[in-house]
Design an enzyme around this catalytic site. Structure first.
Site, short mmCIF file in Angstrom:
data_model
loop_
_atom_site.label_atom_id
_atom_site.label_comp_id
_atom_site.label_asym_id
_atom_site.label_seq_id
_atom_site.Cartn_x
_atom_site.Cartn_y
_atom_site.Cartn_z
N HIS A 162 -7.95 -4.18 -1.77
CA HIS A 162 -6.78 -3.40 -1.35
C HIS A 162 -6.40 -3.81 0.08
O HIS A 162 -7.24 -3.88 0.96
CB HIS A 162 -7.09 -1.91 -1.40
CG HIS A 162 -5.90 -1.05 -1.12
ND1 HIS A 162 -4.93 -0.79 -2.06
CD2 HIS A 162 -5.50 -0.41 0.01
CE1 HIS A 162 -3.99 -0.03 -1.53
NE2 HIS A 162 -4.32 0.22 -0.27
N ASP A 213 -9.45 -3.80 -6.01
CA ASP A 213 -8.79 -2.62 -5.46
C ASP A 213 -9.34 -1.36 -6.11
O ASP A 213 -9.01 -1.05 -7.25
CB ASP A 213 -7.27 -2.72 -5.68
CG ASP A 213 -6.48 -1.64 -4.94
OD1 ASP A 213 -7.11 -0.68 -4.44
OD2 ASP A 213 -5.26 -1.76 -4.86
N CYS A 216 0.85 -1.20 0.00
CA CYS A 216 0.00 0.00 0.00
C CYS A 216 0.89 1.26 0.00
O CYS A 216 1.61 1.51 -0.96
CB CYS A 216 -0.94 -0.04 1.20
SG CYS A 216 -2.13 1.31 1.27
#
Length: 266
Positions: free
Chosen positions: A234, A202, A155
């Site tokens: 995500h 995502d 991330c």
């Protein structure tokens, strides 16, 4: 014809890298089954301060070390320490710096009163984060004796995997799971092999953005791979719901994707 040739060349690159990684895995580490990955339990590493930055250190001494770049939840999140430990068990001395100086994002971002994501990200831009990572690399090389550094990022940290692959920034190869805020120029600037694990769910990196990222990677001429995991969202590379078979598989396979990549290209 061009599309077919492109597909064939990329497939050959992926298969070649996977085979090389599989051979190296058998010789160098026990990363051949999911038991190497810890989803729960107590961390096995130690925290150490270097130049006023707290580092989570795990694994035995190795010539190639993994610089673990966390999501916004930092090394304080148990899952981050456990995943770093997994890289350690795979044979790589692993260092995860505290990228947020003890104040990461709250575990429940949406439910945390007073938390402002925009302000948080502004406070931890490249001007703040790049020097922390440079210090961590110096720690790995001078104190821990690591000869080569590879980066794995998740991330928020995934963007910095790419920044560290630019000329002279310190990483020989990199892996990123669901990288966020990744800029085109940061992709184009890489000088070392890069691998991405992407989630089909995502919303921060929808299909058109994934295609754009792949096109930019292809233009670099640098070895790369991009794997898409179905049934994932995500954050799956670290915070997957392991009671969901698709998410559990995605998290574990993304980990082995990183290990094979480092074995092949570091």
């Amino acid at each position: 014809m061009f599309k077919m040739l492109r597909f064939t060349s990329l497939l050959a690159l992926w298969v070649g890298g996977s085979l090389a990684g599989a051979t190296s895995s058998q010789d160098d580490c026990p990363a051949t089954g999911a038991s190497i990955i810890a989803h729960s339990g107590d961390p096995v590493g130690k925290e150490q301060v270097y130049s006023d930055i707290n580092m989570y250190v795990t694994g035995n001494a190795s010539d190639t070390g993994v610089l673990y770049l966390t999501d916004v939840f930092g090394i304080q999140l148990l899952e981050n320490k456990l995943l770093a430990d997994s890289f350690g068990r795979a044979g790589y001395l692993t260092v995860a710096p505290d990228m947020f100086n003890g104040t990461p994002a709250a575990g429940d971002i949406d439910g945390q009163p007073g938390f402002n994501a925009t302000d948080f990200l502004a406070d931890h831009g490249p001007n703040v984060t790049d020097p922390i990572l440079a210090t961590a690399i110096d720690f790995m090389r001078t104190t821990l004796g690591v000869k080569k550094v590879v980066a794995t990022g998740y991330c928020f940290g995934g963007r910095y995997t790419f920044r560290l692959l630019a000329e002279g920034k310190g990483a020989a190869a990199g892996f990123a799971a669901h990288p966020s805020m990744l800029e085109d120029a940061e992709i184009s600037a890489i000088t070392g092999p890069a691998s991405i694990a992407a989630a089909d769910g995502d919303t921060m990196t929808p299909a058109d953005r994934r295609s754009a990222i792949e096109a930019l990677l292809l233009e670099t001429g640098i070895p790369y791979s991009l794997a898409l995991y179905g049934g994932t969202q995500h954050g799956f590379g670290v915070r997957a719901n392991i009671s969901d078979p698709k998410q559990k598989f995605g998290k574990e396979e993304a980990f082995f994707q990183a290990i094979r990549w480092f074995n092949a290209w570091a």
